[in-house]
Design a protein around this motif. Structure first.
Motif, PDB file in Angstrom:
ATOM      1  N   TRP A  61       4.202   9.377  -0.780  1.00 17.98           N
ATOM      2  CA  TRP A  61       3.259   8.265  -0.796  1.00 17.98           C
ATOM      3  C   TRP A  61       3.868   7.060  -0.106  1.00 17.98           C
ATOM      4  CZ3 TRP A  61      -1.466   9.364  -2.651  1.00 17.98           C
ATOM      5  CH2 TRP A  61      -1.594  10.465  -3.501  1.00 17.98           C
ATOM      6  N   THR A  62       3.049   6.327   0.645  1.00 17.01           N
ATOM      7  CA  THR A  62       3.503   5.066   1.218  1.00 17.01           C
ATOM      8  C   THR A  62       3.406   3.983   0.149  1.00 17.01           C
ATOM      9  OG1 THR A  62       1.306   4.470   2.020  1.00 17.01           O
ATOM     10  CG2 THR A  62       2.751   5.690   3.553  1.00 17.01           C
ATOM     11  N   ALA A  63       4.080   2.887   0.401  1.00 15.37           N
ATOM     12  CA  ALA A  63       4.071   1.776  -0.553  1.00 15.37           C
ATOM     13  C   ALA A  63       2.663   1.213  -0.752  1.00 15.37           C
ATOM     14  CB  ALA A  63       5.022   0.674  -0.086  1.00 15.37           C
ATOM     15  N   ASP A  64       1.773   1.430   0.226  1.00 14.30           N
ATOM     16  CA  ASP A  64       0.395   0.957   0.076  1.00 14.30           C
ATOM     17  C   ASP A  64      -0.559   2.051  -0.417  1.00 14.30           C
ATOM     18  OD1 ASP A  64       0.168   2.478   2.384  1.00 14.30           O
ATOM     19  OD2 ASP A  64      -0.733   0.893   3.589  1.00 14.30           O
ATOM     20  N   GLY A  65       0.004   3.179  -0.903  1.00 17.07           N
ATOM     21  CA  GLY A  65      -0.807   4.188  -1.576  1.00 17.07           C
ATOM     22  C   GLY A  65      -1.390   5.310  -0.738  1.00 17.07           C
ATOM     23  N   ARG A  66      -0.953   5.473   0.510  1.00 17.68           N
ATOM     24  CA  ARG A  66      -1.453   6.579   1.342  1.00 17.68           C
ATOM     25  C   ARG A  66      -0.596   7.820   1.157  1.00 17.68           C
ATOM     26  NH1 ARG A  66      -1.094   6.262   6.654  1.00 17.68           N
ATOM     27  NH2 ARG A  66       0.523   4.702   6.541  1.00 17.68           N
TER      28      ARG A  66
END
Length: 142
Positions: A61-66
């Motif tokens: 997961w990316t820090a922005d939720g992707r």
């Protein structure tokens, strides 16, 4: 002997922040071995720079939720293909990375907390019988 090496360790600006983390011991590998530089995230199709990512619940997961698990998985598969193509006996990978980390990676909370696990590329290479070490272990092969 051919060695697969995380490209960021030898000066290629491919990390999530667009920088490299030149490791003096990794640079010494260039003098003694044929180094195959590689960045799983780039080969997986992610841009540089990119939003930081960590593994949580077996997904990346990316820090922005992707969810970027497919890109990380693709990069891992390409790493294995390249290692086999060049008959790499071992790989030197960037520690703590969700791709390359071996032994410890960040726990997916984006708090800097480490957990016992391997990144996707490290896991796949190990499963294929390729010896994987982190940059702190380079002196053992020099």
């Amino acid at each position: 002997m051919n060695i697969l090496v995380s490209a960021c360790l030898i000066g290629i600006g491919c990390r999530y922040d667009g920088k490299s983390v030149v490791n003096p011991d990794a640079m010494k590998l260039l003098e003694r071995y044929t180094v195959i530089p590689y960045c799983p995230e780039v080969y997986g199709g992610l841009p540089t720079p990119r939003i930081p990512a960590e593994i949580r619940n077996n997904k990346v997961w990316t820090a922005d939720g992707r969810d970027v698990t497919p890109q990380f998985a693709k990069g891992a598969k390409e790493a294995l293909r390249l290692a086999k193509l060049y008959d790499c006996q071992f790989a030197v990978l960037k520690e703590r990375s969700p791709s390359c980390g071996t032994g410890f990676i960040y726990d997916g909370t984006f708090t800097g907390t480490l957990t016992d696990d391997d990144g996707l590329t490290a896991k796949l290479l190990k499963a294929a019988g390729i010896r994987v070490i982190g940059e702190s272990e380079i002196p053992s092969v020099l």
